[in-house]
Write a protein that holds these residues in place. Structure first.
Motif, short mmCIF file in Angstrom:
data_model
loop_
_atom_site.label_atom_id
_atom_site.label_comp_id
_atom_site.label_asym_id
_atom_site.label_seq_id
_atom_site.Cartn_x
_atom_site.Cartn_y
_atom_site.Cartn_z
N UNK A 176 0.87 -1.19 0.04
CA UNK A 176 0.07 0.13 0.02
C UNK A 176 0.79 1.08 -0.14
N UNK A 177 2.13 1.03 0.27
CA UNK A 177 3.03 2.40 0.13
C UNK A 177 3.29 2.76 1.49
N UNK A 178 2.93 2.15 2.51
CA UNK A 178 3.31 2.63 3.90
C UNK A 178 4.79 2.40 4.03
N UNK A 179 5.36 3.30 4.77
CA UNK A 179 6.76 3.29 5.05
C UNK A 179 7.09 2.23 6.27
N UNK A 180 8.29 1.70 5.79
CA UNK A 180 8.57 0.49 6.77
C UNK A 180 10.22 0.46 6.82
N UNK A 189 4.37 -4.49 13.90
CA UNK A 189 4.07 -3.30 14.61
C UNK A 189 5.12 -2.44 14.58
N UNK A 190 4.97 -1.12 14.73
CA UNK A 190 6.06 -0.13 14.89
C UNK A 190 7.09 -0.15 16.22
N UNK A 193 6.67 -1.65 10.60
CA UNK A 193 6.05 -0.24 9.79
C UNK A 193 6.66 0.64 10.49
N UNK A 194 6.76 2.04 9.92
CA UNK A 194 6.84 3.21 10.70
C UNK A 194 5.51 3.58 11.19
N UNK A 195 5.21 3.68 12.30
CA UNK A 195 3.79 3.92 12.88
C UNK A 195 3.60 5.42 13.41
#
Length: 446
Positions: free
Chosen positions: A169-173, A389-390, A324-326
């Motif tokens: 989805x393009x979420x930073x990680x 999780x972040x 992920x970067x949360x």
């Protein structure tokens, strides 16, 4: 890298749901159950033929093995229900203050809990893409025996362990180089063991928790562990196992039939769980090492003389990959100093196992788990649960644990359902309302 062009296509919609949970391990099961009990219409998807994740696929039934003291303060909620359900079916072994789950029966237990909650299950289904509109996830694309299909959802929870949905989805990680990731494991079980003889051997050479953690305290040096190295070291000295292979066993339970269902002895570094070639190499190499380990036990471990291989895990046990970067990234300071958060969705004991750290929660210390670690940046209507999780490297040694995965899972599931009830995004949800719902579901928040 050579590439091809794929033609545009029209994709059939397989299902529409309120909450879609991707991944049916401890975190995904807890997320689906939490959302369904809050009244949401839920679908739970997994790529394998059963739910249970590392419990079912890697035969790890010690979901709460850290609970060695009556002083341990735990989260309650769905993770504890797993133990209670197994115990009620005589499908667990009580050790200290926890239950070792019968991992085969747990496959059935997971089915029962899903059906009782009215969750729609879907097995043998791989997520291959996501659907996005204006920065919000609206569903996923799947591949299965039924072909390429789509599932539409108002909320999606990524419980894949590897943040597969969030990454697509393009979420930073974040993901470390594979040489720095925690090792993967192929677990195995043995039968035909003279348990009396084997346990006498173990008790003559007792090991402690501090034997397998570079960083541990004085109390860990006094806590018994099933850690076992001597048979494998002897096999290395005899040239029967390569000296550069890391082999050391932990075992969690045994049966009256002379079985040890799970031996965690194979530890392989340099495997990226998001790389299919690495996964393939790890599975094949791991099974080879299992055979070495069984031969070493038969030759050098008293009680194993007539033992034989019983089972090999159906999939690698993976400890670390993408995180992920949360909205909040949990830190080493948080997990080691009893951090408290206004947006708590549960607690977890001060138990860390990984990246060279071994800390057992026998003093009643615990930290609160913040909701922000489940919220990936830059994508709306998406939450994550479980080991992706972040957080930083040290906090991951706590959040990757199965019981903590159920904490983030149940929190994410309930938050997804409450956000639908109140018609806001998960990022905007009233955390007090989420906390009230979690308390009603038996979760300890503080």
């Amino acid at each position: 890298m050579k590439q091809i062009e794929e033609p545009a296509r029209t994709t059939e919609v397989l299902a529409e749901t309120d909450v879609l949970v991707v991944g049916g391990g401890p975190g995904g099961l807890a997320a689906a159950l939490g959302a369904a009990r809050e009244g949401a219409r839920v679908m739970l998807v997994d790529r394998y033929g059963c739910f249970g994740g590392v419990i079912a696929q890697s035969m790890v039934g010690t979901i709460a093995w850290y609970r060695t003291s009556e002083d341990t303060v735990d989260a309650g909620g769905i993770g504890t229900e797993f133990e209670q359900r197994a115990k009620a079916m005589n499908a667990s072994l009580e050790v200290n203050h926890y239950e070792v789950l019968d991992t085969e029966v747990f496959k059935y237990i997971a089915d029962e809990m899903i059906q009782e909650a009215g969750i729609e299950p879907l097995l043998h289904t791989q997520i291959v893409d996501v659907l996005l509109e204006d920065g919000a996830i609206t569903g996923v694309v799947t591949e299965s025996k039924s072909g390429r299909q789509a599932i539409l959802a108002r909320r999606v929870i990524d419980a894949t362990g590897d943040a597969d949905v969030a990454a697509r989805a393009g979420a930073p990680f974040r993901i470390d180089p594979k040489e720095e990731l925690e090792g993967v494991t192929v677990n195995f079980g043995c039968t035909g063991i003279d348990l009396k003889k084997f346990i006498e051997y173990i008790l003559k050479k007792p090991s402690s928790i501090s034997d397998w953690g570079d960083e541990s305290g004085e109390k860990e040096s006094n806590e018994f562990s099933t850690y076992l190295r001597e048979p494998f070291d002897k096999a290395k000295e005899a040239g029967e196992i390569p000296k550069d292979v890391r082999m050391e066993s932990y075992w969690g339970s045994f049966t009256d039939a002379g079985e040890i269902p799970n031996m965690n002895a194979i530890h392989m570094a340099g495997i990226d769980p998001t790389d299919v070639r690495d996964l393939t190499r790890g599975e094949i190499e791991g099974r080879k090492q299992v055979m070495w380990a069984v031969d070493a036990l038969k030759k050098y471990a008293p009680g194993f003389e007539n033992a034989r291989l019983r089972t090999i895990g159906a999939s690698l046990g993976c400890r670390e990959s993408r995180k992920i970067v949360g909205d909040y990234d949990l830190t080493e300071d948080d997990v080691l100093n009893q951090a408290k958060f206004d947006d708590t969705i549960g607690i977890f004991p001060e138990f860390l196992d990984g990246n060279g750290i071994a800390i057992m929660p026998s003093t009643g210390r615990y930290f609160q788990v913040p909701y922000g670690v489940t919220l990936p940046q830059n994508v709306e209507n998406l939450l994550v649960a479980g080991r992706c999780v972040a957080g930083d490297k040290v906090s991951h040694a706590a959040t990757r644990q199965m019981m903590c995965c159920t904490v983030t899972g149940q929190g994410a599931g309930v938050a997804a359902a409450v956000s639908l009830e109140t018609d806001v995004t998960p990022r905007e949800v009233d955390i007090a309302r989420v906390q009230d719902a979690l308390r009603e579901q038996g979760v300890r928040l503080s």
